[in-house]
Design an enzyme around this catalytic site. Sequence first.
Site, PDB file in Angstrom:
ATOM      1  N   GLU A   1     -11.378  -3.531  -2.971  1.00  0.00           N
ATOM      2  CA  GLU A   1     -10.413  -2.557  -3.494  1.00  0.00           C
ATOM      3  C   GLU A   1     -10.260  -2.762  -4.993  1.00  0.00           C
ATOM      4  O   GLU A   1      -9.662  -3.739  -5.433  1.00  0.00           O
ATOM      5  CB  GLU A   1      -9.069  -2.738  -2.789  1.00  0.00           C
ATOM      6  CG  GLU A   1      -9.170  -2.607  -1.282  1.00  0.00           C
ATOM      7  CD  GLU A   1      -8.129  -3.456  -0.554  1.00  0.00           C
ATOM      8  OE1 GLU A   1      -6.936  -3.365  -0.884  1.00  0.00           O
ATOM      9  OE2 GLU A   1      -8.523  -4.217   0.343  1.00  0.00           O
TER      10      GLU A   1
ATOM     11  N   GLN B   1      -9.662  -6.512  -5.066  1.00  0.00           N
ATOM     12  CA  GLN B   1      -9.196  -7.246  -3.892  1.00  0.00           C
ATOM     13  C   GLN B   1     -10.364  -7.351  -2.920  1.00  0.00           C
ATOM     14  O   GLN B   1     -10.895  -6.334  -2.457  1.00  0.00           O
ATOM     15  CB  GLN B   1      -8.025  -6.502  -3.236  1.00  0.00           C
ATOM     16  CG  GLN B   1      -7.435  -7.201  -2.023  1.00  0.00           C
ATOM     17  CD  GLN B   1      -6.388  -8.267  -2.378  1.00  0.00           C
ATOM     18  OE1 GLN B   1      -5.945  -8.354  -3.528  1.00  0.00           O
ATOM     19  NE2 GLN B   1      -5.987  -9.073  -1.401  1.00  0.00           N
TER      20      GLN B   1
ATOM     21  N   HIS C   1       0.795  -1.231   0.000  1.00  0.00           N
ATOM     22  CA  HIS C   1       0.000   0.000   0.000  1.00  0.00           C
ATOM     23  C   HIS C   1       0.833   1.290   0.000  1.00  0.00           C
ATOM     24  O   HIS C   1       0.529   2.233   0.741  1.00  0.00           O
ATOM     25  CB  HIS C   1      -0.969   0.000   1.180  1.00  0.00           C
ATOM     26  CG  HIS C   1      -2.071  -1.019   1.072  1.00  0.00           C
ATOM     27  ND1 HIS C   1      -2.525  -1.522  -0.121  1.00  0.00           N
ATOM     28  CD2 HIS C   1      -2.829  -1.636   2.043  1.00  0.00           C
ATOM     29  CE1 HIS C   1      -3.502  -2.389   0.103  1.00  0.00           C
ATOM     30  NE2 HIS C   1      -3.693  -2.490   1.404  1.00  0.00           N
TER      31      HIS C   1
ATOM     32  N   HIS D   1      -9.521   2.365   0.181  1.00  0.00           N
ATOM     33  CA  HIS D   1      -9.487   1.249   1.125  1.00  0.00           C
ATOM     34  C   HIS D   1     -10.604   1.346   2.171  1.00  0.00           C
ATOM     35  O   HIS D   1     -10.379   1.116   3.364  1.00  0.00           O
ATOM     36  CB  HIS D   1      -8.123   1.200   1.799  1.00  0.00           C
ATOM     37  CG  HIS D   1      -7.712  -0.167   2.249  1.00  0.00           C
ATOM     38  ND1 HIS D   1      -8.393  -0.865   3.214  1.00  0.00           N
ATOM     39  CD2 HIS D   1      -6.704  -0.965   1.858  1.00  0.00           C
ATOM     40  CE1 HIS D   1      -7.803  -2.028   3.403  1.00  0.00           C
ATOM     41  NE2 HIS D   1      -6.773  -2.116   2.590  1.00  0.00           N
TER      42      HIS D   1
HETATM   43  C1  BGC Z   1      -4.755  -6.355   2.163  1.00  0.00           C
HETATM   44  C2  BGC Z   1      -4.702  -7.045   3.484  1.00  0.00           C
HETATM   45  C3  BGC Z   1      -4.197  -6.078   4.490  1.00  0.00           C
HETATM   46  C4  BGC Z   1      -5.108  -4.876   4.509  1.00  0.00           C
HETATM   47  C5  BGC Z   1      -4.544  -3.818   5.410  1.00  0.00           C
HETATM   48  C6  BGC Z   1      -5.684  -5.211   2.264  1.00  0.00           C
HETATM   49  O1  BGC Z   1      -5.705  -4.522   1.063  1.00  0.00           O
HETATM   50  O2  BGC Z   1      -5.129  -7.232   1.116  1.00  0.00           O
HETATM   51  O3  BGC Z   1      -3.849  -8.172   3.444  1.00  0.00           O
HETATM   52  O4  BGC Z   1      -4.100  -6.633   5.755  1.00  0.00           O
HETATM   53  O5  BGC Z   1      -5.207  -4.328   3.240  1.00  0.00           O
HETATM   54  O6  BGC Z   1      -5.503  -3.267   6.152  1.00  0.00           O
END
Ligand code: BGC
Length: 379
Positions: free
Chosen positions: A343, A315, A137, A211
């Site tokens: 996501e 995601q 991220h 997110h």
């Molecule tokens: C990921 C997770 C991660 C989370 C963080 C998601 O986009 O796929 O693995 O723990 O973000 O908050």
Amino acid sequence: MKHPLVILLGATLCLALTGASPARAARSPMKATVQKTPFGKLPDGTVIELYTLTNAKGLVAKVMTYGAILTELDVPDRQHQLGDVVLGFDNLDQYLAGDPYFGATIGRVANRIARGKFTLDGQSYTLATNNGPNALHGGLKGFDKVVWQAEPVEVPHGAAVRFSYTSPDGEEGYPGTLHATVTYTLTDRNELRLEYTATTDKPTPVNLTNHSYWNLAGEGDILGSILTLNADRYTPVDDTLIPTGELAPVKGTIMDFTKPMAIGSRLGQLTNNPQGYDHNYVLNSGGGKLAFAARVYEPNSGRVMEVYTTEPGLQFYSGNFLDGTLKGKRGMVYRQHDALCLEADHFPDAVNHPEFPSTILRPGQTYHELTLYRFKVQK
Ligand code: BGC
């Protein structure tokens, strides 16, 4: 406290709301408005502003300049009662204390990059590893932790604010100066539109997303929420959640959400990731055009969210790492599976997988992606 600045968008009648109570009934009709209020200060004194977007039907979206984070989204249930459907905090300090990206704009590159390394045009780059052996991220201080410039935008049927951020060459290890924008629009058709653009002066990977942690009931877990994904395939991952490169069919497996399915119905059967879903789905559209990606229906409230996107991937994360330690808005404690993330973006580690849709942006090109969340109720 200074007076809120109320911007009328072609309005004859305007209601400047000072906040949204979860139980307030949707009002109608009125003109969409954008309102700016201070949300807090960073330790260096920078004032963080909160923009409140209200559409003609009374729906409310709140987005702050820190991380271009969606802090609140109030949408109606079957009884026309507005309720907040995203996780987050009541104040800035709690966001600064660290959180799992609640509502945040993620960049430069959402999701994982294996071992924090990639090669582009023959040059190797190394990023901070902030998730086991991998980069996640955008790095230690990704776009979720920077201050964005904000300006309201006039749109015909809704309220909109554009957030802009210029990421300097080399920031978090990424090449090129990147100018990024994300425009949040709350339309009078009860849609939240997130439109992203970016330009660069050197080739660089870009993969922006939002997110938000969704809970259409406003509280409790999401295991009874019914999910549909417009994806016949997904990208299987290794035990650090890096794709193997395979695009595997979901048919006949517990990954299959092509037909509406309760999120919790097969959770215990996930062997490689027993905590829950944390997988990238390969959208059937292939990306490049706005297309249906997902639908979530919450039977108790009747709320429905449909997701449309120009992105090729989605995601689906079932809030596996929420563990009851974070105290969120209105004193709520966020436990495992109390929210889900959808996501919309390119595939994880695409920069190391030439067979995946490319995330490379080159000078002269404009990155442009749109993701739209449409809210409805089902009787
Ligand atoms: C990921 C997770 C991660 C989370 C963080 C998601 O986009 O796929 O693995 O723990 O973000 O908050």
